[in-house]
Motif scaffolding. Structure first.
Motif, PDB file in Angstrom:
ATOM      1  N   HIS A   1       0.773  -1.183  -0.088  1.00 31.55           N
ATOM      2  CA  HIS A   1      -0.138  -0.087   0.016  1.00 31.55           C
ATOM      3  C   HIS A   1       0.829   1.349  -0.032  1.00 31.55           C
ATOM      4  O   HIS A   1       0.305   2.346  -0.185  1.00 31.55           O
ATOM      5  CB  HIS A   1      -0.997  -0.119   1.191  1.00 31.55           C
ATOM      6  CG  HIS A   1      -0.218   0.150   2.467  1.00 31.55           C
ATOM      7  ND1 HIS A   1       0.420  -0.854   3.152  1.00 31.55           N
ATOM      8  CD2 HIS A   1      -0.238   1.069   3.299  1.00 31.55           C
ATOM      9  CE1 HIS A   1       0.868  -0.450   4.025  1.00 31.55           C
ATOM     10  NE2 HIS A   1       0.445   0.737   4.560  1.00 31.55           N
ATOM     11  N   MET A   2       2.216   1.180   0.329  1.00 31.39           N
ATOM     12  CA  MET A   2       3.089   2.220   0.266  1.00 31.39           C
ATOM     13  C   MET A   2       3.958   2.360  -0.701  1.00 31.39           C
ATOM     14  O   MET A   2       4.997   3.191  -0.923  1.00 31.39           O
ATOM     15  CB  MET A   2       3.669   2.390   1.689  1.00 31.39           C
ATOM     16  CG  MET A   2       3.083   2.514   2.820  1.00 31.39           C
ATOM     17  SD  MET A   2       4.093   2.819   4.396  1.00 31.39           S
ATOM     18  CE  MET A   2       4.866   1.215   4.430  1.00 31.39           C
TER      19      MET A   2
ATOM     20  N   HIS B   1       6.020   2.474  -4.278  1.00 36.20           N
ATOM     21  CA  HIS B   1       6.499   3.667  -5.025  1.00 36.20           C
ATOM     22  C   HIS B   1       5.441   4.058  -6.229  1.00 36.20           C
ATOM     23  O   HIS B   1       4.950   4.857  -6.837  1.00 36.20           O
ATOM     24  CB  HIS B   1       7.547   3.769  -5.799  1.00 36.20           C
ATOM     25  CG  HIS B   1       8.474   4.886  -6.013  1.00 36.20           C
ATOM     26  ND1 HIS B   1       8.438   5.453  -7.497  1.00 36.20           N
ATOM     27  CD2 HIS B   1       9.236   6.084  -5.408  1.00 36.20           C
ATOM     28  CE1 HIS B   1       9.135   6.558  -7.429  1.00 36.20           C
ATOM     29  NE2 HIS B   1       9.511   6.900  -6.385  1.00 36.20           N
TER      30      HIS B   1
ATOM     31  N   ILE C   1       2.238   3.401  -6.504  1.00 39.23           N
ATOM     32  CA  ILE C   1       1.093   3.699  -5.924  1.00 39.23           C
ATOM     33  C   ILE C   1       1.210   5.495  -5.529  1.00 39.23           C
ATOM     34  O   ILE C   1       0.533   6.273  -5.828  1.00 39.23           O
ATOM     35  CB  ILE C   1       0.292   3.069  -4.807  1.00 39.23           C
ATOM     36  CG1 ILE C   1       0.131   1.770  -5.293  1.00 39.23           C
ATOM     37  CG2 ILE C   1      -0.890   3.740  -4.279  1.00 39.23           C
ATOM     38  CD1 ILE C   1      -0.361   0.613  -4.064  1.00 39.23           C
ATOM     39  N   ARG C   2       2.241   5.772  -4.725  1.00 40.36           N
ATOM     40  CA  ARG C   2       2.274   6.923  -4.301  1.00 40.36           C
ATOM     41  C   ARG C   2       3.236   7.889  -4.709  1.00 40.36           C
ATOM     42  O   ARG C   2       3.052   9.142  -4.385  1.00 40.36           O
ATOM     43  CB  ARG C   2       3.043   6.695  -2.914  1.00 40.36           C
ATOM     44  CG  ARG C   2       2.025   5.813  -2.027  1.00 40.36           C
ATOM     45  CD  ARG C   2       2.584   5.807  -0.568  1.00 40.36           C
ATOM     46  NE  ARG C   2       2.717   7.127  -0.008  1.00 40.36           N
ATOM     47  CZ  ARG C   2       2.955   7.327   1.472  1.00 40.36           C
ATOM     48  NH1 ARG C   2       3.340   6.300   2.192  1.00 40.36           N
ATOM     49  NH2 ARG C   2       3.235   8.537   1.967  1.00 40.36           N
ATOM     50  N   ALA C   3       4.282   7.560  -5.728  1.00 37.44           N
ATOM     51  CA  ALA C   3       5.126   8.662  -6.222  1.00 37.44           C
ATOM     52  C   ALA C   3       5.465   8.428  -7.728  1.00 37.44           C
ATOM     53  O   ALA C   3       6.372   8.954  -8.120  1.00 37.44           O
ATOM     54  CB  ALA C   3       6.285   8.363  -5.657  1.00 37.44           C
ATOM     55  N   GLU C   4       4.624   7.935  -8.484  1.00 35.32           N
ATOM     56  CA  GLU C   4       4.763   7.854 -10.015  1.00 35.32           C
ATOM     57  C   GLU C   4       3.807   8.456 -10.798  1.00 35.32           C
ATOM     58  O   GLU C   4       3.181   8.059 -12.052  1.00 35.32           O
ATOM     59  CB  GLU C   4       4.933   6.347 -10.409  1.00 35.32           C
ATOM     60  CG  GLU C   4       6.380   5.955  -9.669  1.00 35.32           C
ATOM     61  CD  GLU C   4       6.850   4.553 -10.188  1.00 35.32           C
ATOM     62  OE1 GLU C   4       6.180   4.153 -11.234  1.00 35.32           O
ATOM     63  OE2 GLU C   4       7.773   3.816  -9.810  1.00 35.32           O
ATOM     64  N   SER C   5       2.770   9.414 -10.047  1.00 28.76           N
ATOM     65  CA  SER C   5       1.903  10.393 -10.917  1.00 28.76           C
ATOM     66  C   SER C   5       0.832   9.289 -11.504  1.00 28.76           C
ATOM     67  O   SER C   5       0.133   9.702 -12.657  1.00 28.76           O
ATOM     68  CB  SER C   5       2.485  11.380 -11.955  1.00 28.76           C
ATOM     69  OG  SER C   5       3.393  12.233 -11.243  1.00 28.76           O
TER      70      SER C   5
ATOM     71  N   PRO D   1      -3.941  -2.671  -3.323  1.00 28.47           N
ATOM     72  CA  PRO D   1      -2.862  -2.460  -2.195  1.00 28.47           C
ATOM     73  C   PRO D   1      -2.817  -3.754  -1.225  1.00 28.47           C
ATOM     74  O   PRO D   1      -3.731  -4.171  -0.884  1.00 28.47           O
ATOM     75  CB  PRO D   1      -3.273  -1.362  -1.514  1.00 28.47           C
ATOM     76  CG  PRO D   1      -4.902  -1.166  -1.651  1.00 28.47           C
ATOM     77  CD  PRO D   1      -5.049  -1.906  -3.180  1.00 28.47           C
TER      78      PRO D   1
ATOM     79  N   PHE E   1       9.192   4.143   1.340  1.00 26.85           N
ATOM     80  CA  PHE E   1       8.217   4.664   2.337  1.00 26.85           C
ATOM     81  C   PHE E   1       7.897   3.994   3.603  1.00 26.85           C
ATOM     82  O   PHE E   1       7.489   4.350   4.524  1.00 26.85           O
ATOM     83  CB  PHE E   1       6.963   5.305   1.775  1.00 26.85           C
ATOM     84  CG  PHE E   1       6.752   6.147   0.467  1.00 26.85           C
ATOM     85  CD1 PHE E   1       7.570   7.493   0.994  1.00 26.85           C
ATOM     86  CD2 PHE E   1       6.527   5.957  -0.658  1.00 26.85           C
ATOM     87  CE1 PHE E   1       7.565   8.334   0.061  1.00 26.85           C
ATOM     88  CE2 PHE E   1       6.841   6.891  -1.548  1.00 26.85           C
ATOM     89  CZ  PHE E   1       7.156   8.178  -1.356  1.00 26.85           C
TER      90      PHE E   1
ATOM     91  N   ILE F   1       7.254  13.971   4.502  1.00 27.29           N
ATOM     92  CA  ILE F   1       6.501  12.911   3.866  1.00 27.29           C
ATOM     93  C   ILE F   1       5.047  12.556   5.067  1.00 27.29           C
ATOM     94  O   ILE F   1       5.220  11.980   5.731  1.00 27.29           O
ATOM     95  CB  ILE F   1       7.157  11.528   3.986  1.00 27.29           C
ATOM     96  CG1 ILE F   1       8.446  11.467   3.250  1.00 27.29           C
ATOM     97  CG2 ILE F   1       6.155  10.423   3.485  1.00 27.29           C
ATOM     98  CD1 ILE F   1       8.224  11.959   1.628  1.00 27.29           C
ATOM     99  N   GLY F   2       4.069  13.092   4.452  1.00 29.71           N
ATOM    100  CA  GLY F   2       2.842  13.079   5.372  1.00 29.71           C
ATOM    101  C   GLY F   2       3.141  13.994   6.620  1.00 29.71           C
ATOM    102  O   GLY F   2       3.277  15.197   6.631  1.00 29.71           O
TER     103      GLY F   2
END
Length: 346
Positions: free
Chosen positions: A80-81, A83, A85-89, A102, A144, A315-316
């Motif tokens: 679920h964290m 890359h 999902i969270r950091a590739e637009s 996830p 992450f 980061i959050g």
């Protein structure tokens, strides 16, 4: 400035620049660049894979790999964290038309049981209404999650469960060599557990451009089409591939220094009142911390740290600091001193 926001902040060393300046080159798109070809051979040998592909960066490696492994409408299972999902637009869902399901985990390392549970969620709807699970993605080390390392045993167990479920397995190996240095496990042992894997040269290894995706000959032949489709074909790319080769020759073993500096940073931050370190014993080169006892929020803290000469990234609700070859032991001590002054209101 003490650059702790990311290991992508590294600059090529003078020796690396010389290697790049004198590299023999050719047309990479046609397979005629001798330096690129030498790099691909080195990576295949390092990872124990049949073939490899040179790409501008790691996000494109994931983009190409997921597109090669899947069909539109398929499901990809990832932490679920992750890359992707969270950091590739949202690149892979956009380019491949896939759903990313996830997987629950603690610090990015999920169990075979968690994988099976995520698979079951995708398969809960009666066929043909559910997407087809096709691929599992793991991240080594997990960004992450705090630079956490998949052990060989953990990776093998997820490999076995993936095979049982009929799923291919892909590794985002952006910091794979950090895991190699931290554990003493050979890169090819990790890579043997997955169908495709890539390594990045622009993080702790310090090169300015480049990542290499590796897998079977058939996989790479199909991936090459998407490399070109996504604009990844290059010309005289040996100039940057030479930086990657130099990094393999000179910057791998020294990753241990980054890991020790991360531990030193974590210990220093732990002594500051108002700061809570989330990774008190970093496995590799990342330190995550929060500031619950300070009268400022994360954006204010990172902005003030930068004003005083330390770059960090929020980061959050937390803050990340990453060590690398452009951060010395003295830099770590100075960064701790600066943040201690901030915490005390000086």
């Amino acid at each position: 400035m003490i650059p702790l926001a990311s290991d992508t902040e590294t600059k090529p060393t003078e020796a690396m620049r010389r290697a790049m300046a004198t590299a023999p080159v050719g047309d990479e798109q046609k397979g005629e660049d001798p330096t690129v070809n030498r790099l691909l051979e080195r990576v295949c040998d390092l990872l124990g894979k049949e073939a490899a592909l040179f790409l501008p960066g790691g996000t494109m490696c994931n983009l190409v790999a997921l597109k090669t492994h899947t069909q539109p409408g398929d499901a990809v299972l990832a932490d679920h964290m992750a890359h992707i999902i969270r950091a590739e637009s949202g690149g892979s869902p956009f380019a491949s038309g896939v759903l990313i399901e996830p997987i629950g985990s603690e610090r990015g390392i999920f169990s075979p049981r968690a994988l099976e549970e995520a698979y079951g969620k995708v398969r809960t709807a009666p066929w043909p209404y559910a997407p087809t699970p096709r691929l599992v993605c793991v991240e080594q080390t997990h960004n992450f999650g705090g630079g956490t390392v998949w052990t060989l045993e953990e990776l093998r167990s997820v490999h076995d469960k993936s095979r049982e479920l009929g799923l291919a397995l892909h590794m985002d190996g952006a910091r794979l060599l950090n895991a190699v240095v931290a554990t003493g496990t050979a890169a090819r042992q990790f890579a043997a557990c997955v169908d495709s894997v890539w390594i990045d040269f622009t993080k702790g290894l310090g090169a300015p451009v480049g990542a290499v995706l590796a897998g079977s000959k058939d996989f790479i032949a199909r991936a090459r089409l998407y490399k070109h489709m996504f604009g990844g074909a290059m010309r005289q790319a040996g100039i940057v591939a030479a930086g990657c080769l130099h990094a393999l020759d000179h910057h791998v073993e020294r990753l241990a220094e980054d890991h020790e500096n991360a531990r030193r940073l974590a210990r220093g931050l732990s002594r500051i009142s108002g700061i809570r370190v989330l990774t008190p014993e970093p496995e590799t080169n990342m330190v995550f911390f929060e500031i619950p006892g300070l009268p400022m929020d994360v954006p204010t803290f990172t902005a003030e740290a930068r004003r005083r000469g330390v770059s960090l990234v929020g980061i959050g609700s937390g803050i990340r600091a990453v060590t690398h070859l452009d951060v010395s032991r003295e830099d770590i001590d100075r960064a701790v001193a600066i943040m201690e002054e901030m915490a005390s209101g000086k």
